[in-house]
Enzyme design. Sequence first.
Site, PDB file in Angstrom:
ATOM      1  N   CYS A   2     -11.462  12.738  31.947  1.00  0.00           N
ATOM      2  CA  CYS A   2     -12.746  12.550  31.009  1.00  0.00           C
ATOM      3  C   CYS A   2     -12.441  14.331  31.005  1.00  0.00           C
ATOM      4  CB  CYS A   2     -14.172  12.514  31.739  1.00  0.00           C
ATOM      5  SG  CYS A   2     -14.224  10.745  31.825  1.00  0.00           S
ATOM      6  N   ARG A  27      -6.604  13.447  28.768  1.00  0.00           N
ATOM      7  CA  ARG A  27      -7.491  13.022  29.318  1.00  0.00           C
ATOM      8  C   ARG A  27      -8.123  11.433  30.000  1.00  0.00           C
ATOM      9  NH1 ARG A  27      -8.211  18.226  32.672  1.00  0.00           N
ATOM     10  NH2 ARG A  27     -10.049  16.807  33.403  1.00  0.00           N
ATOM     11  N   TRP A  73     -12.801   8.539  30.505  1.00  0.00           N
ATOM     12  CA  TRP A  73     -12.453   7.252  30.856  1.00  0.00           C
ATOM     13  C   TRP A  73     -13.373   6.731  31.829  1.00  0.00           C
ATOM     14  CZ3 TRP A  73     -10.339   6.043  36.012  1.00  0.00           C
ATOM     15  CH2 TRP A  73      -9.097   6.019  36.102  1.00  0.00           C
ATOM     16  N   ASN A  99     -17.555  14.661  33.800  1.00  0.00           N
ATOM     17  CA  ASN A  99     -16.027  13.991  34.584  1.00  0.00           C
ATOM     18  C   ASN A  99     -16.221  13.931  35.695  1.00  0.00           C
ATOM     19  OD1 ASN A  99     -13.670  14.271  35.022  1.00  0.00           O
ATOM     20  ND2 ASN A  99     -13.297  16.058  34.520  1.00  0.00           N
ATOM     21  N   GLY A 100     -16.664  12.742  36.307  1.00  0.00           N
ATOM     22  CA  GLY A 100     -15.514  12.609  38.544  1.00  0.00           C
ATOM     23  C   GLY A 100     -16.949  11.633  38.843  1.00  0.00           C
ATOM     24  N   GLU A 484      11.268   6.574  39.301  1.00  0.00           N
ATOM     25  CA  GLU A 484      10.602   7.396  37.912  1.00  0.00           C
ATOM     26  C   GLU A 484      10.914   5.938  36.947  1.00  0.00           C
ATOM     27  OE1 GLU A 484       8.683   8.956  37.612  1.00  0.00           O
ATOM     28  OE2 GLU A 484       8.731  10.321  35.830  1.00  0.00           O
ATOM     29  N   LYS A 488       8.313   5.294  33.963  1.00  0.00           N
ATOM     30  CA  LYS A 488       8.043   5.490  32.871  1.00  0.00           C
ATOM     31  C   LYS A 488       7.800   4.086  31.850  1.00  0.00           C
ATOM     32  CE  LYS A 488       7.174   8.957  32.685  1.00  0.00           C
ATOM     33  NZ  LYS A 488       7.238   9.617  34.217  1.00  0.00           N
ATOM     34  N   GLU A 491       4.474   2.574  31.821  1.00  0.00           N
ATOM     35  CA  GLU A 491       3.610   3.192  31.429  1.00  0.00           C
ATOM     36  C   GLU A 491       3.482   3.451  30.027  1.00  0.00           C
ATOM     37  OE1 GLU A 491       2.419   6.828  33.520  1.00  0.00           O
ATOM     38  OE2 GLU A 491       4.816   7.486  33.579  1.00  0.00           O
ATOM     39  N   HIS A 507      18.492  -7.940  50.228  1.00  0.00           N
ATOM     40  CA  HIS A 507      17.806  -8.539  50.765  1.00  0.00           C
ATOM     41  C   HIS A 507      15.640  -9.245  49.961  1.00  0.00           C
ATOM     42  CE1 HIS A 507      19.654  -6.508  53.621  1.00  0.00           C
ATOM     43  NE2 HIS A 507      19.912  -4.993  53.407  1.00  0.00           N
ATOM     44  N   LYS A 606      -4.071  11.305  31.617  1.00  0.00           N
ATOM     45  CA  LYS A 606      -3.464  12.436  32.629  1.00  0.00           C
ATOM     46  C   LYS A 606      -3.785  13.155  33.522  1.00  0.00           C
ATOM     47  CE  LYS A 606      -0.166  14.663  31.375  1.00  0.00           C
ATOM     48  NZ  LYS A 606       1.174  14.639  31.615  1.00  0.00           N
TER      49      LYS A 606
HETATM   50  O1  M6R Z   1      -0.821  15.721  37.854  1.00  0.00           O
HETATM   51  P1  M6R Z   1      -0.299  15.003  38.439  1.00  0.00           P
HETATM   52  O2  M6R Z   1       1.112  15.724  38.836  1.00  0.00           O
HETATM   53  O3  M6R Z   1      -0.885  15.101  39.850  1.00  0.00           O
HETATM   54  O4  M6R Z   1      -0.295  13.290  38.229  1.00  0.00           O
HETATM   55  C1  M6R Z   1      -0.104  12.038  39.230  1.00  0.00           C
HETATM   56  C2  M6R Z   1      -0.214  11.542  38.812  1.00  0.00           C
HETATM   57  O5  M6R Z   1      -0.964  10.868  38.398  1.00  0.00           O
HETATM   58  C3  M6R Z   1       1.000  11.726  37.699  1.00  0.00           C
HETATM   59  O6  M6R Z   1       2.644  11.322  38.137  1.00  0.00           O
HETATM   60  C4  M6R Z   1       1.575   9.899  36.739  1.00  0.00           C
HETATM   61  O7  M6R Z   1       1.873   8.888  37.734  1.00  0.00           O
HETATM   62  C5  M6R Z   1       1.691   9.991  35.439  1.00  0.00           C
HETATM   63  N1  M6R Z   1       1.429   9.142  34.156  1.00  0.00           N
HETATM   64  C6  M6R Z   1       2.815   9.321  35.085  1.00  0.00           C
HETATM   65  O8  M6R Z   1       3.799   9.895  34.399  1.00  0.00           O
END
Ligand code: M6R
Length: 611
Positions: A2, A27, A73, A99-100, A484, A488, A491, A507, A606
């Site tokens: 948020c 956010r 969010w 926010n929270g 990673e 990517k 998402e 395995h 984010k």
């Molecule tokens: O701000 P942070 O690095 O603590 O965030 C951690 C994850 O939320 C963040 O890396 C998330 O997995 C991203 N969307 C990955 O692209």
Amino acid sequence: MCGIVGYIGHREAYPVIVKGLKRLEYRGYDSAGIALINHGMKLYKKKGKVADLEESIVGKDVQGHIGIGHTRWATHGEPSDRNAHPHLSNDGSLSMIHNGIIENYALIKQDLIKKGYTFSSDTDTEVLLNFIQDIKQNNNSTLEEALRVALKRIVGAYCILLIDQNDPDTIIAARKGSPLVIGIGKGEHFLASDATPIIEYTKEVVYVNDYEIAIVKADEIILKNLGNEKQTPFITKLDMELATIEKGGYDHFMLKEIYEQPDTIFDCLRGRLLTHSGEIRMAGIDNNLETLCNAQRIVIVACGTSWHAGLIAEYIFEELCRIPVEVEYASEFRYRNPVINEGDVIIAISQSGETADTLVALESAKEKGAFIFGVVNAVGSSIARISHAGAYTHAGPEIGVASTKAFTGQLAVLTMMALKIAQAKGTITHERYSLLMKELEAIPEKVKEILADTSHIKAIAEKYKDAPDALFLGRGFNFPVALEGALKLKEISYIHAEGYPAAEMKHGPIALVTEELPVVFVATKDSYYEKIVSNVQEIKARKGMVIAVATNGDTVIPGMANDTMFVPDADELVAPLLSTIPLQLLSYYVGVAKGYNVDMPRNLAKSVTVE
Ligand code: M6R
């Protein structure tokens, strides 16, 4: 998650708030709303993006010099007009954004319902707002006093902005666990979840701390703690330029941020990696070298992409520093009552510096006496401030939800950190140390080389975009790169993707291999190379489709793969900084080819500020 924005001063509040909300949309982006005071409270809310809100308001009265806005969010209640913030108190006088999460909202709601309160949303925020109104009325107190009483009785995290139509000269704000910055202008103040909505108006800001209440008027800020004691606002100068938060001609922030990496990695190394003198200068490490060198164990705590950076760091630290390393998901670490011994060093990795899971994990580790070292991108963020020491990644604001340049910044910082500790401990030879410094220094140019022509990666993305699943495999330093790459792709393109150590295939997961399954191998020339060649053969023998990340000049892997993305040769310890780039581009181009909003993928945000 948020985003919140507030404005009070001589300008029209509406355009400032809308522009600010657009900057904070990363956010959360499922609904948005604005409350303005101008001869009474005006409230506008809409499901969807800030642009949908704007469209729904055309022709309506948006005048006023005080207002608050929110981009959401969803946590409590589906994304909808009625669950969008701001909310209105039952008596219609107060409006609030939040926010929270208020964890004990259900009990408070029950009490309020018994007293005759009604609710037009499913949110915890509306409950807190009416709770404040109830205390104000019952105690015949000021809004500030009522807020203080309410905050002492709630459990959870919050950053709230509150306005009262009977006091159009004040915004009251409070925070615990969710960020809040106040920008100081001439006869005006800007409030926001981060500095991006503020920087075009002023560079002077105050970061509000947990358990503080800010009473903000056009020409003054009064900061108090929950005990009603005045606190001195600490004014900080923002080191951020407007250009860094704009797209600058790119189609998406994600693409811009991928292309920024030669510069962001360079900025991260600049002034720290001094190859000519053989020195690595990092104040956070220099000042705590003894603690770091004497660490009995390093525990890395992070989430998502930052957790993957932690996994790569595990390989690097163990190899160079001979210190045992454990890498923990912050959310699991926090809740399983971990053993923390004297001499343990916790490294927290976070782009935003606000990730609630990581933050809470650190708070409890700190209480148990651990030394906390933060590797953080967002300057002045909560994790940066809670850490005993740290090193910023200096990647600049990362707006695209998918983390790209922050990840390579994290790797650069962690590699320098390991090199420095290894040198101080004497666990690295002078030759290897010097070589790795040079290897690291060469990375920005090599990233530039990868980015010079990406048309073949785009073509590969087009070819495989309709695959329902994908596997990403790697070994050693490149195993976390495979994880990673899978994250990517998931998402950004919503393709189901799994990352695995290549040797684990036999395995179980190899059962998934068919002629239709793309298997992405991160197979650069390193000490695992021969082994991974065998792993590629195992997939080819089962008619799997192989997409490889291979080293320039290699002919073996490309000879077996259906498609290859090349990267320059590098020492295996720094190779992840290169092998990750084609995978970022692959997921970007697949997402774009499928017509998705790669900067704001569905269901994500984010900055994940809920536990
Ligand atoms: O701000 P942070 O690095 O603590 O965030 C951690 C994850 O939320 C963040 O890396 C998330 O997995 C991203 N969307 C990955 O692209």
